[in-house]
Motif scaffolding. Structure first.
Motif, PDB file in Angstrom:
ATOM      1  N   UNK A 116       0.818  -1.222   0.000  1.00 36.05           N
ATOM      2  CA  UNK A 116       0.000   0.000   0.000  1.00 36.05           C
ATOM      3  C   UNK A 116       0.847   1.266   0.000  1.00 36.05           C
ATOM      4  N   UNK A 117       0.477   2.240  -0.859  1.00 36.17           N
ATOM      5  CA  UNK A 117       1.137   3.547  -0.944  1.00 36.17           C
ATOM      6  C   UNK A 117       0.066   4.626  -1.033  1.00 36.17           C
ATOM      7  N   UNK A 118       0.121   5.612  -0.117  1.00 35.69           N
ATOM      8  CA  UNK A 118      -0.866   6.696  -0.110  1.00 35.69           C
ATOM      9  C   UNK A 118      -0.544   7.717  -1.202  1.00 35.69           C
ATOM     10  N   UNK A 119      -1.612   8.318  -1.745  1.00 36.01           N
ATOM     11  CA  UNK A 119      -1.449   9.347  -2.774  1.00 36.01           C
ATOM     12  C   UNK A 119      -2.704  10.206  -2.812  1.00 36.01           C
ATOM     13  N   UNK A 120      -2.541  11.485  -3.133  1.00 35.46           N
ATOM     14  CA  UNK A 120      -3.673  12.407  -3.205  1.00 35.46           C
ATOM     15  C   UNK A 120      -3.305  13.568  -4.121  1.00 35.46           C
ATOM     16  N   UNK A 121      -4.311  14.163  -4.748  1.00 29.92           N
ATOM     17  CA  UNK A 121      -4.123  15.391  -5.532  1.00 29.92           C
ATOM     18  C   UNK A 121      -5.325  16.303  -5.299  1.00 29.92           C
ATOM     19  N   UNK A 122      -5.097  17.612  -5.420  1.00 28.49           N
ATOM     20  CA  UNK A 122      -6.164  18.594  -5.184  1.00 28.49           C
ATOM     21  C   UNK A 122      -6.048  19.718  -6.197  1.00 28.49           C
TER      22      UNK A 122
END
Length: 317
Positions: free
Chosen positions: A29-35
């Protein structure tokens, strides 16, 4: 033959282990986000308006896990509100709004706000890595124009044939640099022209910074050389009254939202001293007095002569 078979079995086991371990590493598992947020939000701050602007932001989760994402907003000294966190499913997007509130009469300016999104949970557990993204919003505090004009003296008395300066105070109550124009209403100007006044403005506009000290300006007023036939005699003065309506207006407001004037009224009393007195009545009075005196003198002289003649007559007798 037996050795060949033995090594073939060992090689097959190694290959199978390698093929199993590679996918296991790839699927960790690897966290990722964009806004992404609206780039520009205009806010009006003129009196009577709410001073509120709203930006829409979209936060995306590209992973195959559900993420809880904390939202933080930095907007300098501007009041704001936004959700503290959002939950985004795997491969999904979620929209939320950031609301900004500016103070009434706030100076015209541009404020940069930063909205940050950071993953704090993945499927209910802390993420194995730091994953965050941010988006900037430009908040444009819009300019508005508003001005005021005041008189140093709202009532003046002037003699005929004099020159006087009328003192005015100009105020820029807007929230940005502005050109404040001044003048006299057309109907007042026509009335003064017909009465023989001469008016001039050395400065008919002033460049002013917002919400600062008033600007002092003057206009020159030359009174007529004599009063008109409508003047009324009051305490040995021929007297007339005039009202002068003076206005100021914001050049910015006039160009962008309509010309709204701020006005003030000057009351002017024009005086002309009446030096000559009516002659006809005075002449009649003088003549009458002289005539009475003459008659008195004549009557007195006649009596004296009669007395003298009487005395002489009695002596002779």
């Amino acid at each position: 033959m037996r050795y060949i078979l033995h090594w073939s079995v060992i090689l097959g086991i190694v290959v199978s282990l390698i093929s199993v371990s590679i996918p296991a590493v790839a699927q960790s598992p690897t966290a990722s986000v964009s806004i992404e947020c609206d780039e520009l939000i205009p806010i009006e701050v003129s009196p009577g308006l709410s001073g509120i602007g709203t930006a829409t932001c979209t936060v995306s989760n590209p992973t195959i896990y559900q993420e809880k994402i904390d939202i933080t907003v930095n907007a300098s000294n501007l009041a704001h509100s936004a959700p503290g966190s959002v939950t985004v499913g795997p491969g999904e997007d979620v929209d939320f709004q950031v609301t900004y509130r500016a103070e009434e009469n706030m100076l015209k300016q541009a404020i940069t706000s930063i909205v940050n999104a950071q993953v704090v949970e993945m499927n209910g557990a802390p993420p194995p890595n730091i994953a965050e993204d941010e988006s900037s919003i430009m908040i444009d505090i819009l300019q508005f124009g508003k001005c005021d004009v005041q008189l140093n003296e709202a009532y003046v008395e002037l003699d005929v044939n004099v020159v006087s300066d009328v003192k005015l105070k100009l105020f820029n109550h807007g929230n940005g640099n502005d050109m404040i124009k001044i003048g006299i209403e057309d109907y007042s100007q026509d009335m003064l022209d017909n009465a023989g006044f001469v008016i001039s403005f050395p400065m008919n506009s002033v460049n002013m910074d917002p919400q600062g000290a008033p600007e002092i300006v003057f206009f020159n007023l030359k009174t007529p050389s004599t009063s008109s036939n409508s003047a009324v005699l009051e305490n040995d003065f021929l007297t007339e009254y005039f009202t002068i309506d003076i206005y100021a207006m914001s050049d910015y407001e006039c160009k962008n939202s309509g010309c709204e004037k701020s006005s003030v009224t000057l009351t002017l009393k024009l005086l002309e001293y009446q030096t000559e007195e009516p002659q006809s009545e005075e002449s009649d009075v003088v003549l009458d007095v002289k005539s009475d005196q003459t008659m008195l003198y004549a009557s007195g002289g006649g009596v004296i002569l009669l007395l003298i003649f009487g005395l002489l007559f009695f002596r002779k007798s």
